[in-house]
Design an enzyme around this catalytic site. Structure first.
Site, PDB file in Angstrom:
ATOM      1  N   HIS A 215       0.694  -1.207   0.027  1.00  0.00           N
ATOM      2  CA  HIS A 215      -0.234   0.009   0.092  1.00  0.00           C
ATOM      3  C   HIS A 215       0.779   1.211   0.138  1.00  0.00           C
ATOM      4  O   HIS A 215       0.673   1.990  -0.618  1.00  0.00           O
ATOM      5  CB  HIS A 215      -0.919  -0.026   1.100  1.00  0.00           C
ATOM      6  CG  HIS A 215      -1.857   1.071   1.273  1.00  0.00           C
ATOM      7  ND1 HIS A 215      -1.466   2.231   1.927  1.00  0.00           N
ATOM      8  CD2 HIS A 215      -3.044   1.389   0.676  1.00  0.00           C
ATOM      9  CE1 HIS A 215      -2.508   3.377   2.099  1.00  0.00           C
ATOM     10  NE2 HIS A 215      -3.472   2.567   1.256  1.00  0.00           N
ATOM     11  N   GLU A 255      -4.215  -4.332   9.296  1.00  0.00           N
ATOM     12  CA  GLU A 255      -4.319  -3.510   8.239  1.00  0.00           C
ATOM     13  C   GLU A 255      -3.266  -2.327   8.257  1.00  0.00           C
ATOM     14  O   GLU A 255      -3.885  -1.154   8.146  1.00  0.00           O
ATOM     15  CB  GLU A 255      -5.762  -2.978   8.166  1.00  0.00           C
ATOM     16  CG  GLU A 255      -6.642  -4.338   7.985  1.00  0.00           C
ATOM     17  CD  GLU A 255      -8.153  -3.881   7.687  1.00  0.00           C
ATOM     18  OE1 GLU A 255      -8.311  -3.017   6.812  1.00  0.00           O
ATOM     19  OE2 GLU A 255      -9.030  -4.379   8.140  1.00  0.00           O
ATOM     20  N   HIS A 257      -1.415   0.588   6.904  1.00  0.00           N
ATOM     21  CA  HIS A 257      -1.648   1.773   5.793  1.00  0.00           C
ATOM     22  C   HIS A 257      -0.285   2.579   5.749  1.00  0.00           C
ATOM     23  O   HIS A 257       0.728   2.237   5.221  1.00  0.00           O
ATOM     24  CB  HIS A 257      -2.867   2.582   6.089  1.00  0.00           C
ATOM     25  CG  HIS A 257      -4.042   1.783   5.801  1.00  0.00           C
ATOM     26  ND1 HIS A 257      -4.402   1.393   4.502  1.00  0.00           N
ATOM     27  CD2 HIS A 257      -5.186   1.463   6.559  1.00  0.00           C
ATOM     28  CE1 HIS A 257      -5.503   0.823   4.643  1.00  0.00           C
ATOM     29  NE2 HIS A 257      -6.074   0.706   6.066  1.00  0.00           N
ATOM     30  N   GLU A 272      -4.997   0.136  10.842  1.00  0.00           N
ATOM     31  CA  GLU A 272      -6.342   0.370  11.000  1.00  0.00           C
ATOM     32  C   GLU A 272      -7.154  -0.149  12.146  1.00  0.00           C
ATOM     33  O   GLU A 272      -8.016   0.046  12.492  1.00  0.00           O
ATOM     34  CB  GLU A 272      -7.008   0.045   9.594  1.00  0.00           C
ATOM     35  CG  GLU A 272      -8.644   0.228   9.507  1.00  0.00           C
ATOM     36  CD  GLU A 272      -8.947   1.194   8.338  1.00  0.00           C
ATOM     37  OE1 GLU A 272      -9.916   1.455   8.374  1.00  0.00           O
ATOM     38  OE2 GLU A 272      -8.065   1.034   7.464  1.00  0.00           O
TER      39      GLU A 272
END
Length: 283
Positions: A215, A255, A257, A272
């Site tokens: 990401h 998660e 990011h 996240e």
């Protein structure tokens, strides 16, 4: 590795910036920004819960700039904690400080890049590709950005001249991008690859673990980079040859990011799940 709980469930830590001994984190679902300095944490509530503060970049004066993807604004918090905003239509997403001292950001829904002067004057430049979905942006002596749906890397001079470079892999879905000492690193979320582009426009691609969905990326001084692997809940470090030399598991459902490299070489990663991870290169 240390992990610090920084927000409530569902608030969504997303972007990270580290500068001057402080770490800044956007809470994309809460309409807030956090400022961490040692054990002290300051929370800044924005004027609109739906503002969706997203990508964040350090400013030279100790403050930060961040995009408000939900309500078409560029946000600003100065070193003293004063909050302001500038209206910019087009779903702003990526942001960085350019070589000209202006702030540059991508406009996802209008296929443009915007330049914002210190006085708040906004100029927009069309990319020239409809539906390209410009994502993150980084600076060398020019600006480089990913075209998530255009499957290309964009380049824009400070005068507004745009060049695009198609990726070798179809439907790669590039997102993160970061300028290194010799070239610009980027990641291909849909293709599970990292990429690198030189000033001559030559593109190289490097495989990452299947299903890792890279990401964000931050280039390092040694010619390599750090990458968040959102799909596999981990952080990877690549050397200058594009080989994965370190992978840190951040936990199932984390998660990851945004990320930032601190002055001491350590890495901060927004998770996240409500946490902020701090990783040193030797871990």
């Amino acid at each position: 590795m240390s992990v610090v709980e920084i927000s409530g469930s569902g608030e969504g830590p997303y972007g990270v910036a580290a500068a001057g001994g402080e770490v800044w984190v956007t809470l994309v679902h809460a309409g807030a920004v956090l400022r961490l300095n040692g054990d002290a944490t300051q929370r800044y509530e924005l004027d609109a819960p739906e503002s969706r503060p997203t990508v964040i970049a350090a400013a030279a004066d100790g403050g930060v700039w961040f995009t408000r993807n939900g309500d078409d604004h560029l946000g600003r918090i100065d070193a003293a904690g004063n909050i302001s905003r500038i209206g910019i239509a087009g779903s702003p997403y990526g942001v960085c400080v350019g070589p000209d001292g202006a702030v540059w950001c991508t406009l996802m829904s209008t296929d443009q890049v915007a330049r914002i002067t210190p006085d708040g004057d906004v100029t927009t430049y069309p990319i020239g590709i409809a539906g390209a979905f410009p994502a993150m942006i980084t600076a060398t002596d020019e600006l480089w950005f990913t075209l998530n749906q255009g499957n290309a890397i964009g380049r824009i001079t400070t005068a507004g001249a745009v060049t695009t470079y198609p990726l070798p892999t179809e439907a790669a879905g590039p997102v993160g991008i970061s300028a290194g000492p010799e070239a610009v690193w980027f990641v291909e979320l849909q293709a599970d690859q990292a990429g690198r582009i030189g000033a001559d426009g030559k593109i190289e691609e490097f495989p990452l673990p299947a299903g890792s969905k890279p990401h964000a990326v931050v280039a390092t001084a040694d010619g390599g980079c750090w990458i968040t692997l959102w799909g596999s809940g981990s952080l990877a470090r690549l050397d200058a040859s594009g080989a994965v030399v370190q992978q840190t598991e951040l936990g199932e459902g984390s998660e990851p990011h945004g990320l930032a490299v601190d002055a001491d070489g350590s890495v901060w990663v927004a998770l996240e799940n409500g946490s902020l991870a701090h990783i040193h290169a030797e871990e």
